[in-house]
Design an enzyme around this catalytic site. Structure first.
Site, PDB file in Angstrom:
ATOM      1  N   ASP A   9       0.868  -1.180   0.000  1.00 24.40           N
ATOM      2  CA  ASP A   9       0.000   0.000   0.000  1.00 24.40           C
ATOM      3  C   ASP A   9       0.904   1.229   0.000  1.00 24.40           C
ATOM      4  O   ASP A   9       1.623   1.474   0.966  1.00 24.40           O
ATOM      5  CB  ASP A   9      -0.893  -0.026   1.235  1.00 24.40           C
ATOM      6  CG  ASP A   9      -1.979   1.040   1.207  1.00 24.40           C
ATOM      7  OD1 ASP A   9      -2.013   1.827   0.240  1.00 24.40           O
ATOM      8  OD2 ASP A   9      -2.782   1.092   2.154  1.00 24.40           O
ATOM      9  N   ASP A  99      -2.678   2.463  -6.073  1.00 21.18           N
ATOM     10  CA  ASP A  99      -1.627   2.483  -5.063  1.00 21.18           C
ATOM     11  C   ASP A  99      -1.530   1.238  -4.192  1.00 21.18           C
ATOM     12  O   ASP A  99      -0.784   1.240  -3.209  1.00 21.18           O
ATOM     13  CB  ASP A  99      -1.809   3.703  -4.161  1.00 21.18           C
ATOM     14  CG  ASP A  99      -3.177   3.721  -3.485  1.00 21.18           C
ATOM     15  OD1 ASP A  99      -4.066   2.992  -3.924  1.00 21.18           O
ATOM     16  OD2 ASP A  99      -3.340   4.485  -2.510  1.00 21.18           O
ATOM     17  N   GLU A 100      -2.235   0.166  -4.533  1.00 23.51           N
ATOM     18  CA  GLU A 100      -2.109  -1.030  -3.713  1.00 23.51           C
ATOM     19  C   GLU A 100      -2.427  -2.288  -4.502  1.00 23.51           C
ATOM     20  O   GLU A 100      -3.109  -2.245  -5.527  1.00 23.51           O
ATOM     21  CB  GLU A 100      -2.992  -0.951  -2.466  1.00 23.51           C
ATOM     22  CG  GLU A 100      -4.469  -0.898  -2.740  1.00 23.51           C
ATOM     23  CD  GLU A 100      -5.295  -0.923  -1.458  1.00 23.51           C
ATOM     24  OE1 GLU A 100      -5.071  -1.832  -0.622  1.00 23.51           O
ATOM     25  OE2 GLU A 100      -6.146  -0.034  -1.297  1.00 23.51           O
TER      26      GLU A 100
END
Length: 351
Positions: A9, A99-100
């Site tokens: 993350d 983003d993850e």
């Protein structure tokens, strides 16, 4: 050997990209967004600022707050660089957002001296390539990897090796740590004396199902014990069902918004049932009178078509929406769909 799953993350992704590109912004409270906060830096979060909050409210909390426009093209490019790096490690990747994502590293982890070494090497390589930090969790399934990545944010890592290890760490935590337990469900649990994770252990699976239904009861039983059999798989095609309405007269009150998204939900849910799909992601779209727009989504713990659970997820996303000067468009979507008659439930765990 059991599965080994990694969840990464990126830390305050949009804000961190802006800080990296302008060193003068370092350690200053800032948010990315125009009328609505998309991402808040960690310096801004100290003031209670969070995503989906209006920038006007954020400025009231922090008068010297910096508000930066959202550069989606730049963030998408950065995300693509991260994806390119990740896919050099393994092709067993499931991206959750810019983003993850999850990586199944079961087949490659033995090439490294330890899981700790792999986590550190992964984080170091991401930073070398992008100049950005990330938090990493390693577990024996997706659930434990996700919870582990939240333990030492920002720029940290944590590892769960077994259900026993997981339960020892999670038993005294607030029930809200369990994915799928939202703020509307918490009061329901508290009425039954469930405040911490360990309070679930006094109930059998059948008792939990009887009290909270099959989906919620099973989720509480298995997730509190660190049991999750969902595979990590890269989506080749996203199938979605959605509806949206545009209004000649903008919505001005919370009551109007609730009325409209309830109607749109009903239409969307009807299509979901008619097409015999289960839904894994609930999404909303809002466009304001000034034509600025925001989207929000929530990944569910497992594919479902439970009307109450889907509506509660939709309502939770909508609760964060600011009315501002008027809303001219409301949309709801169900995505990452699978056919109900071909989906085999993954709740046959052993413990």
């Amino acid at each position: 050997m059991g599965r080994v799953i990694l969840h990464y993350d990126m830390d305050a992704f949009f804000a961190s990209v802006e800080i990296r590109d302008n060193k003068k912004l370092k350690n200053k409270p800032l948010v990315v967004g125009e009328s609505i906060v998309t991402t808040a830096s960690y310096s801004a979060r100290k003031y209670g600022i969070h995503s989906a909050m209006s920038t006007a409210e954020a400025k009231r909390l922090c008068p010297n707050l910096l508000v930066l426009p959202c550069n989606k093209e730049k963030y998408a490019l950065e995300s693509a660089r991260i994806h390119s790096l990740v896919e050099k490690i393994t092709d067993k990747v499931e991206y959750i957002a810019f983003d993850e994502g999850f990586l199944d590293i079961t087949e490659i982890i033995e090439n490294y001296s330890s899981k700790e070494y792999f986590a550190q090497k992964f984080k170091k390589r991401i930073f070398e390539i992008t100049g950005l930090t990330c938090s990493v969790g390693i577990g024996y399934n997706k659930l434990t990897a996700k919870i582990a990545s939240d333990y030492n944010k920002p720029d940290g890592f944590y590892i769960f090796n077994s259900p026993k290890d997981f339960m020892e760490h999670i038993r005294d935590k607030n029930i809200k740590i369990i994915p799928g337990v939202g703020k509307k469900f918490i009061p329901v649990l508290e009425k039954k004396g469930i405040f911490k994770v360990e309070d679930i252990y006094k109930f059998s699976l059948q008792e939990l199902i009887s009290l909270f239904g099959v989906s919620r009861g099973s989720l509480l039983y298995y997730y509190s014990r660190g049991l999750d059999d969902r595979p990590v798989k890269k989506e080749r095609k996203t199938v979605s069902i959605g509806n949206e309405n545009t209004y000649r007269n903008s919505l001005q009150t919370e009551e109007e918004l609730i009325r409209e998204y309830t109607n749109i939900f009903e239409k969307t849910y009807k299509r979901l049932k008619e097409k015999n799909f289960l839904c894994s992601v609930v999404g909303i779209k809002i466009k304001y009178k000034d034509f600025t727009s925001i989207t929000r989504s929530k990944q569910l713990s497992f594919p479902m078509d439970n009307k109450n659970d889907l509506f509660e997820t939709t309502a939770a996303l909508m609760e964060k929406i600011q009315i501002k000067d008027g809303i001219r468009l409301v949309g709801i979507s169900f995505s990452h769909l699978v056919k109900k008659d071909t989906f085999k439930t993954q709740l046959s765990f052993k413990f």
